[in-house]
Design an enzyme around this catalytic site. Sequence first.
Site, mmCIF file in Angstrom:
data_model
loop_
_atom_site.group_PDB
_atom_site.id
_atom_site.type_symbol
_atom_site.label_atom_id
_atom_site.label_comp_id
_atom_site.label_asym_id
_atom_site.label_seq_id
_atom_site.Cartn_x
_atom_site.Cartn_y
_atom_site.Cartn_z
ATOM 1 N N THR A 155 0.821 -1.225 0.000
ATOM 2 C CA THR A 155 0.000 0.000 0.000
ATOM 3 C C THR A 155 0.847 1.265 0.000
ATOM 4 O O THR A 155 0.305 2.371 -0.059
ATOM 5 C CB THR A 155 -0.911 0.032 1.247
ATOM 6 O OG1 THR A 155 -0.084 -0.146 2.407
ATOM 7 C CG2 THR A 155 -1.962 -1.061 1.198
ATOM 8 N N GLY A 165 5.269 2.948 -0.331
ATOM 9 C CA GLY A 165 6.720 2.822 -0.330
ATOM 10 C C GLY A 165 7.299 1.710 -1.195
ATOM 11 O O GLY A 165 6.947 1.559 -2.375
ATOM 12 N N ARG A 195 -2.928 -3.555 5.066
ATOM 13 C CA ARG A 195 -4.146 -3.387 5.876
ATOM 14 C C ARG A 195 -5.094 -2.365 5.258
ATOM 15 O O ARG A 195 -6.274 -2.351 5.571
ATOM 16 C CB ARG A 195 -3.766 -2.951 7.296
ATOM 17 C CG ARG A 195 -3.044 -4.032 8.091
ATOM 18 C CD ARG A 195 -2.399 -3.464 9.329
ATOM 19 N NE ARG A 195 -1.392 -2.479 8.956
ATOM 20 C CZ ARG A 195 -0.697 -1.753 9.804
ATOM 21 N NH1 ARG A 195 -0.884 -1.878 11.109
ATOM 22 N NH2 ARG A 195 0.199 -0.874 9.371
ATOM 23 N N ASP A 243 -3.551 -8.295 7.799
ATOM 24 C CA ASP A 243 -2.613 -7.843 8.837
ATOM 25 C C ASP A 243 -1.649 -9.000 9.086
ATOM 26 O O ASP A 243 -2.063 -10.047 9.589
ATOM 27 C CB ASP A 243 -3.386 -7.475 10.107
ATOM 28 C CG ASP A 243 -2.477 -6.862 11.169
ATOM 29 O OD1 ASP A 243 -1.273 -7.189 11.201
ATOM 30 O OD2 ASP A 243 -2.984 -6.053 11.962
ATOM 31 N N SER A 293 17.448 -4.382 6.449
ATOM 32 C CA SER A 293 17.749 -2.950 6.574
ATOM 33 C C SER A 293 19.207 -2.794 6.971
ATOM 34 O O SER A 293 19.810 -3.730 7.502
ATOM 35 C CB SER A 293 16.862 -2.341 7.669
ATOM 36 O OG SER A 293 17.276 -1.038 7.987
ATOM 37 N N TYR A 304 13.863 -1.982 16.899
ATOM 38 C CA TYR A 304 13.762 -2.052 15.432
ATOM 39 C C TYR A 304 15.006 -2.732 14.868
ATOM 40 O O TYR A 304 14.904 -3.633 14.023
ATOM 41 C CB TYR A 304 13.585 -0.648 14.824
ATOM 42 C CG TYR A 304 13.526 -0.686 13.309
ATOM 43 C CD1 TYR A 304 12.447 -1.273 12.648
ATOM 44 C CD2 TYR A 304 14.573 -0.166 12.537
ATOM 45 C CE1 TYR A 304 12.411 -1.343 11.248
ATOM 46 C CE2 TYR A 304 14.539 -0.229 11.154
ATOM 47 C CZ TYR A 304 13.458 -0.820 10.516
ATOM 48 O OH TYR A 304 13.422 -0.895 9.136
ATOM 49 N N VAL A 314 15.594 5.354 2.830
ATOM 50 C CA VAL A 314 14.707 5.411 1.658
ATOM 51 C C VAL A 314 13.538 6.326 2.025
ATOM 52 O O VAL A 314 12.881 6.099 3.047
ATOM 53 C CB VAL A 314 14.122 4.017 1.315
ATOM 54 C CG1 VAL A 314 13.397 4.053 -0.027
ATOM 55 C CG2 VAL A 314 15.190 2.941 1.338
HETATM 56 P P1 NDP Z 1 6.135 2.324 4.323
HETATM 57 O O1 NDP Z 1 5.644 2.755 5.653
HETATM 58 O O2 NDP Z 1 6.017 3.280 3.194
HETATM 59 O O3 NDP Z 1 5.449 0.944 3.900
HETATM 60 C C1 NDP Z 1 5.285 -0.093 4.825
HETATM 61 C C2 NDP Z 1 4.308 -1.116 4.287
HETATM 62 O O4 NDP Z 1 4.196 -2.173 5.262
HETATM 63 C C3 NDP Z 1 2.925 -0.544 4.069
HETATM 64 O O5 NDP Z 1 2.414 -1.023 2.850
HETATM 65 C C4 NDP Z 1 2.114 -1.119 5.228
HETATM 66 O O6 NDP Z 1 0.776 -1.367 4.834
HETATM 67 C C5 NDP Z 1 2.820 -2.453 5.469
HETATM 68 N N1 NDP Z 1 2.563 -2.940 6.824
HETATM 69 C C6 NDP Z 1 2.969 -2.417 7.993
HETATM 70 N N2 NDP Z 1 2.458 -3.118 9.017
HETATM 71 C C7 NDP Z 1 1.702 -4.117 8.468
HETATM 72 C C8 NDP Z 1 0.901 -5.153 8.992
HETATM 73 N N3 NDP Z 1 0.772 -5.345 10.318
HETATM 74 N N4 NDP Z 1 0.274 -5.991 8.144
HETATM 75 C C9 NDP Z 1 0.397 -5.813 6.811
HETATM 76 N N5 NDP Z 1 1.132 -4.854 6.244
HETATM 77 C C10 NDP Z 1 1.766 -4.005 7.074
HETATM 78 O O7 NDP Z 1 7.676 1.920 4.544
HETATM 79 P P2 NDP Z 1 8.785 1.329 3.551
HETATM 80 O O8 NDP Z 1 8.255 1.107 2.217
HETATM 81 O O9 NDP Z 1 9.972 2.181 3.714
HETATM 82 O O10 NDP Z 1 9.090 -0.052 4.284
HETATM 83 C C11 NDP Z 1 9.022 -1.304 3.636
HETATM 84 C C12 NDP Z 1 10.043 -2.243 4.275
HETATM 85 O O11 NDP Z 1 11.348 -1.735 4.058
HETATM 86 C C13 NDP Z 1 9.901 -2.394 5.788
HETATM 87 O O12 NDP Z 1 10.136 -3.736 6.132
HETATM 88 C C14 NDP Z 1 11.004 -1.496 6.336
HETATM 89 O O13 NDP Z 1 11.427 -1.910 7.611
HETATM 90 C C15 NDP Z 1 12.067 -1.696 5.277
HETATM 91 N N6 NDP Z 1 13.083 -0.672 5.181
HETATM 92 C C16 NDP Z 1 12.759 0.648 4.985
HETATM 93 C C17 NDP Z 1 13.757 1.602 4.898
HETATM 94 C C18 NDP Z 1 13.476 3.049 4.760
HETATM 95 O O14 NDP Z 1 14.398 3.878 5.004
HETATM 96 N N7 NDP Z 1 12.290 3.475 4.354
HETATM 97 C C19 NDP Z 1 15.170 1.209 4.943
HETATM 98 C C20 NDP Z 1 15.379 -0.181 5.185
HETATM 99 C C21 NDP Z 1 14.385 -1.079 5.256
HETATM 100 P P3 NDP Z 1 -0.522 -1.029 5.706
HETATM 101 O O15 NDP Z 1 -0.199 0.116 6.597
HETATM 102 O O16 NDP Z 1 -1.571 -0.738 4.680
HETATM 103 O O17 NDP Z 1 -0.805 -2.289 6.434
HETATM 104 C C1 8X3 Z 2 15.114 1.891 7.898
HETATM 105 C C2 8X3 Z 2 16.415 2.607 7.825
HETATM 106 O O1 8X3 Z 2 18.277 3.671 9.249
HETATM 107 O O2 8X3 Z 2 15.973 4.296 9.727
HETATM 108 O O3 8X3 Z 2 15.301 0.541 8.133
HETATM 109 O O4 8X3 Z 2 16.779 2.148 10.345
HETATM 110 S S1 8X3 Z 2 16.871 3.213 9.365
#
Ligand code: NDP
Ligand code: 8X3
Length: 254
Positions: free
Chosen positions: A11, A13, A34, A60, A140, A153, A186
């Site tokens: 949904t 990122g 979700r 979820d 990450s 985290y 990111v």
């Molecule tokens: P976003 O917040 O943009 O996206 C997170 C996604 O995870 C959403 O689609 C959300 O959907 C889903 N999500 C969260 N909780 C649940 C749940 N309980 N059930 C189902 N879906 C869930 O963040 P990112 O795109 O940045 O994150 C994606 C992944 O990348 C994560 O694992 C994050 O830890 C990892 N990551 C991100 C980094 C960054 O700097 N952004 C760097 C390194 C890793 P919804 O809320 O609709 O359920």
């Molecule tokens: C997301 C990147 O550096 O905020 O995993 O943990 S950081």
Amino acid sequence: MAQIALVTGATSGIGEACARIFAEQKFNLIITGRRTQRLEKLSDELKTAYGVEVKALTLDVRDCSQVQDQLNSLNESWKKVDVLVNNAGLSQGLEPIQNGSFQDWDTMIDTNIKGLLYVTKVVSAWMIDQMSGHIVNLGSIAGKETYANGNVYCATKHAVDSLNKAMRIDLLPYNIRVTGIHPGAVETEFSEVRFKGDKERAKKVYQGFDPLTARDIAETIWFAVSRPAHVNISDLLIMPTAQATAGNIKKMTE
Ligand code: NDP
Ligand code: 8X3
């Protein structure tokens, strides 16, 4: 027959960007998250733009029964998943451990570790049956280093790093590829979620340098997935040029 990719957390990122790139590559898609409205909007858009089939599941990942029921009730044709992107994940809070919240800890552990395991258990069984598949796990930089106030985290992403290695060993007999993707900063909704809706604080995280985009990570995932069948990219750490370590970012104002 078109290949199928299942992307959790589509949904927003990185997950949403992955769904787009797989649709561009003519994969049929199972997208989960979700927020139903966002899933439906993305599903309509991808079907229209790329002529692919999309199954949107409001899910979820923390709810083990829901994960099993929703995935197991798919038609057999949808269970022929070629690529699973275990992307759903989040951070909650940025506090020293002594000030941490039990609720935040539970949310991160339940989503980032247990949710990933629940989905993997169901989908890896299908991949074992077909003796092929590719699982991509979103770790990450926080799973490679521990930074101030990142405690739980970071621990969850270290667990993903470990599970990534474990899956590669356990699934070896079944011709299943397993890839760990470990991004630095990111710009997505990640920081807004971490800071519980504080958009101003979240915006500052990405100010003064060029962060990675969700598309950068999706393209890297596609690169790993599109290698020839005998090649497995085991583990990738991907950083913005302006970021050396989790806590070492060169900002233009400095
Ligand atoms: P976003 O917040 O943009 O996206 C997170 C996604 O995870 C959403 O689609 C959300 O959907 C889903 N999500 C969260 N909780 C649940 C749940 N309980 N059930 C189902 N879906 C869930 O963040 P990112 O795109 O940045 O994150 C994606 C992944 O990348 C994560 O694992 C994050 O830890 C990892 N990551 C991100 C980094 C960054 O700097 N952004 C760097 C390194 C890793 P919804 O809320 O609709 O359920
Ligand atoms: C997301 C990147 O550096 O905020 O995993 O943990 S950081």
